[in-house]
Design an enzyme around this catalytic site. Sequence first.
Site, mmCIF file in Angstrom:
data_model
loop_
_atom_site.group_PDB
_atom_site.id
_atom_site.type_symbol
_atom_site.label_atom_id
_atom_site.label_comp_id
_atom_site.label_asym_id
_atom_site.label_seq_id
_atom_site.Cartn_x
_atom_site.Cartn_y
_atom_site.Cartn_z
ATOM 1 N N HIS A 10 36.175 -14.788 -25.897
ATOM 2 C CA HIS A 10 37.619 -14.927 -25.711
ATOM 3 C C HIS A 10 38.133 -13.490 -25.769
ATOM 4 O O HIS A 10 38.371 -12.950 -26.852
ATOM 5 C CB HIS A 10 38.264 -15.752 -26.820
ATOM 6 C CG HIS A 10 37.590 -17.081 -27.056
ATOM 7 N ND1 HIS A 10 37.776 -18.156 -26.220
ATOM 8 C CD2 HIS A 10 36.747 -17.500 -28.021
ATOM 9 C CE1 HIS A 10 37.067 -19.187 -26.677
ATOM 10 N NE2 HIS A 10 36.435 -18.814 -27.766
ATOM 11 N N HIS A 21 27.978 -22.871 -30.181
ATOM 12 C CA HIS A 21 27.775 -22.998 -31.634
ATOM 13 C C HIS A 21 26.735 -24.075 -31.984
ATOM 14 O O HIS A 21 25.654 -23.762 -32.416
ATOM 15 C CB HIS A 21 29.072 -23.232 -32.431
ATOM 16 C CG HIS A 21 30.144 -22.233 -32.134
ATOM 17 N ND1 HIS A 21 29.966 -20.888 -32.337
ATOM 18 C CD2 HIS A 21 31.409 -22.370 -31.617
ATOM 19 C CE1 HIS A 21 31.066 -20.236 -31.974
ATOM 20 N NE2 HIS A 21 31.955 -21.102 -31.522
ATOM 21 N N ASP A 40 32.050 -14.154 -28.712
ATOM 22 C CA ASP A 40 33.078 -15.104 -29.119
ATOM 23 C C ASP A 40 34.420 -14.452 -29.468
ATOM 24 O O ASP A 40 35.161 -14.054 -28.583
ATOM 25 C CB ASP A 40 32.520 -15.966 -30.268
ATOM 26 C CG ASP A 40 33.383 -17.167 -30.597
ATOM 27 O OD1 ASP A 40 34.467 -17.307 -30.009
ATOM 28 O OD2 ASP A 40 32.979 -18.001 -31.436
HETATM 29 C C1 NGQ Z 1 38.966 -20.631 -29.928
HETATM 30 N N1 NGQ Z 1 37.301 -20.106 -31.575
HETATM 31 O O1 NGQ Z 1 39.237 -21.450 -29.074
HETATM 32 O O2 NGQ Z 1 39.251 -19.440 -29.794
HETATM 33 C C2 NGQ Z 1 38.234 -21.100 -31.165
HETATM 34 C C3 NGQ Z 1 39.202 -21.424 -32.255
HETATM 35 C C4 NGQ Z 1 39.596 -23.898 -32.115
HETATM 36 C C5 NGQ Z 1 36.179 -20.454 -32.226
HETATM 37 N N2 NGQ Z 1 35.935 -21.712 -32.373
HETATM 38 C C6 NGQ Z 1 40.159 -22.522 -31.944
HETATM 39 N N3 NGQ Z 1 35.353 -19.553 -32.674
HETATM 40 O O3 NGQ Z 1 38.381 -24.079 -32.202
HETATM 41 O O4 NGQ Z 1 40.396 -24.827 -32.156
HETATM 42 ZN ZN ZN Z 2 34.930 -19.779 -28.750
#
Ligand code: NGQ
Ligand code: ZN
Length: 441
Positions: A46, A261, A312
Site C-alpha cells: 500500500h 498474510h 505491505d
Molecule cells: C490495509 N493493512 O488495508 O491497509 C490493511 C489494514 C484492514 C493490513 N492489513 C486495514 N496490514 O485490514 O482493515
Molecule cells: Zn495489506
Amino acid sequence: MNAGFSIPNFWDGATWRAHSCPCGDAMPETGWHGWVLPGLVNAHSHAFQRAMAGLAEHRIASAGDAQDSFWSWRETMYAFAARLDPETLHAVAAQAYVEMLEAGYTQVCEFHYLHHAQDGKPYAPVTAMSAALIAAARETGIGLTLLPTLYMAGGFDRRPLAARQQRFVHTLDAFLDLLTELRAQQGPGLNVGIALHSLRAVPPEALAALLESGLAARGPLHIHIAEQTAEIDDCLAARGQRPVAWLLDHAPIDARWCLVHATHMDTEETARLARSGAVVALCPSTEANLGDGLFALDSYLDAGGRIAIGSDSNISISPVEELRWLEYGQRLIRRARNLAASAQQSHTGTRLYALALAGGRQAAGLDAAPQDAALLHLDAAHPVLAERCPEEVLDTWIFAGNVPLLRDVCVGGRHLVRAGHHVQREAIARRYRQALVRLRA
Ligand code: NGQ
Ligand code: ZN
C-alpha cells in the site's frame, strides 16, 4: 519447488559480461564485477502508507484502556489516508517505488483501495488515484501489477462503513467498470489484476458475482486473509468456519490467487492451501510491526506451499529484511536454525530467494522464468561478499547485508539504479518532501 530460478540463473561478473543487458549499458570499462541475479517481486504494497512510516510508533491507548493494537494502528492509518489526493499519492508512491528499486524489488503488486475523493465521491475520472500509481511506476521504472480493490462492507456483520472508509467503497458494477477501464491500459510494465480487500469487506454474494463476471477468469486475484485473531473469531461467529477454510470452500482457489498474510491457519487449512497452487504473500516486517502473529512456515513449505514477500505497510522497504525475518521468526519460536532450508537446497538464503522469486512472479501475473531483464547487480568488491561461492552470496546478502550491496538495477531495458542510487532519486525526494508538508499541515 515451483522455482523458475536456480543457481545457474545467477551469474558471476564474467558470465554476465558475456550476456548483454537490454539497456545496452553493461559498463565493460568498469566491469560489472559482481553478482547478477533476477529482481524480486514485492507482492503486497500500500504505497501511500510509506508516508506514515514511523508515525504510529507511539502509544495512543491511555492507562486502563486496551493496549495499542492493529485496530488502533488502523485508526491512525485511516486518519492519514483521509488526507491524500492524486497529486500527493503520486509523490508518495514515486518515493516508495524509488526505495523499492534501490532495495532490489523490480516489480510491485499495489493493493489499491484508496479510490475516491475525501468526501467519498468518485473523482473525475474515476481512475484518478489509480492513474497516480501508474504514473509513479512509469516514472520510476518499477514494473506494476495494479490490483484495484473491492471494498463493500465494514465487517462480517455488514455493519455500515465508517466515514473514513467511504473513500474505499464500490458497488460491484462500479468496480467492474473501473477494472475494465484499467485493463484497457495494460501494456509493458503494467499488469492489472483484482483484489478483494478481505472477507470482512466483501460479502459472500458479491464474491460469487465477481467470480462469475468473467473478468476474474484471469488473475492475479489477491485478498487479505486471517491476519488478526479477531478476524478468525468474527468469521467463525458469522460463517461457522475459519477464514481460509471458508475461502477454500467458496472460491476456486488455484494458481491465480494470492492470499495475503494467512497468518492464522490450522493444520488442515495449511495443508489444503499448500495443495491449492495459490501463493501466500508474507510481509514479516509489517506483520511484526502490527502484532499479527507468526506464519507456520515450515509445515506450509513441507506441504509444497508457495510463498512471496511483500512490504505491505511500507514500514520497511527491504526484501533482505523480509526474508531474514521470515526465517528469524521461525528460529525464535522453534529454537532451531535453517528452518526454511530443504533437502534439495540446504542454503537458507538461497532457498528463500528462489521461493520468493517464483511465488512473487506468480502473484504478479508474470511468466515463471525471469527472462524479462529485471536484474540486480551486487557489489562483489564489498568486503562482506569476499570469497563467497554463489550459494553463499545470497545467504550473506540476506543475513549479513546491512550495508548497501546492491549497485545496479535494470528493468525492461532501463538502467534505473547506478552505484546504489536511483537515477531520479533527488527530484523524486524533493517532490515527496513538498507533499509531506501538505499531508502533515
Ligand atoms: C490495509 N493493512 O488495508 O491497509 C490493511 C489494514 C484492514 C493490513 N492489513 C486495514 N496490514 O485490514 O482493515
Ligand atoms: Zn495489506
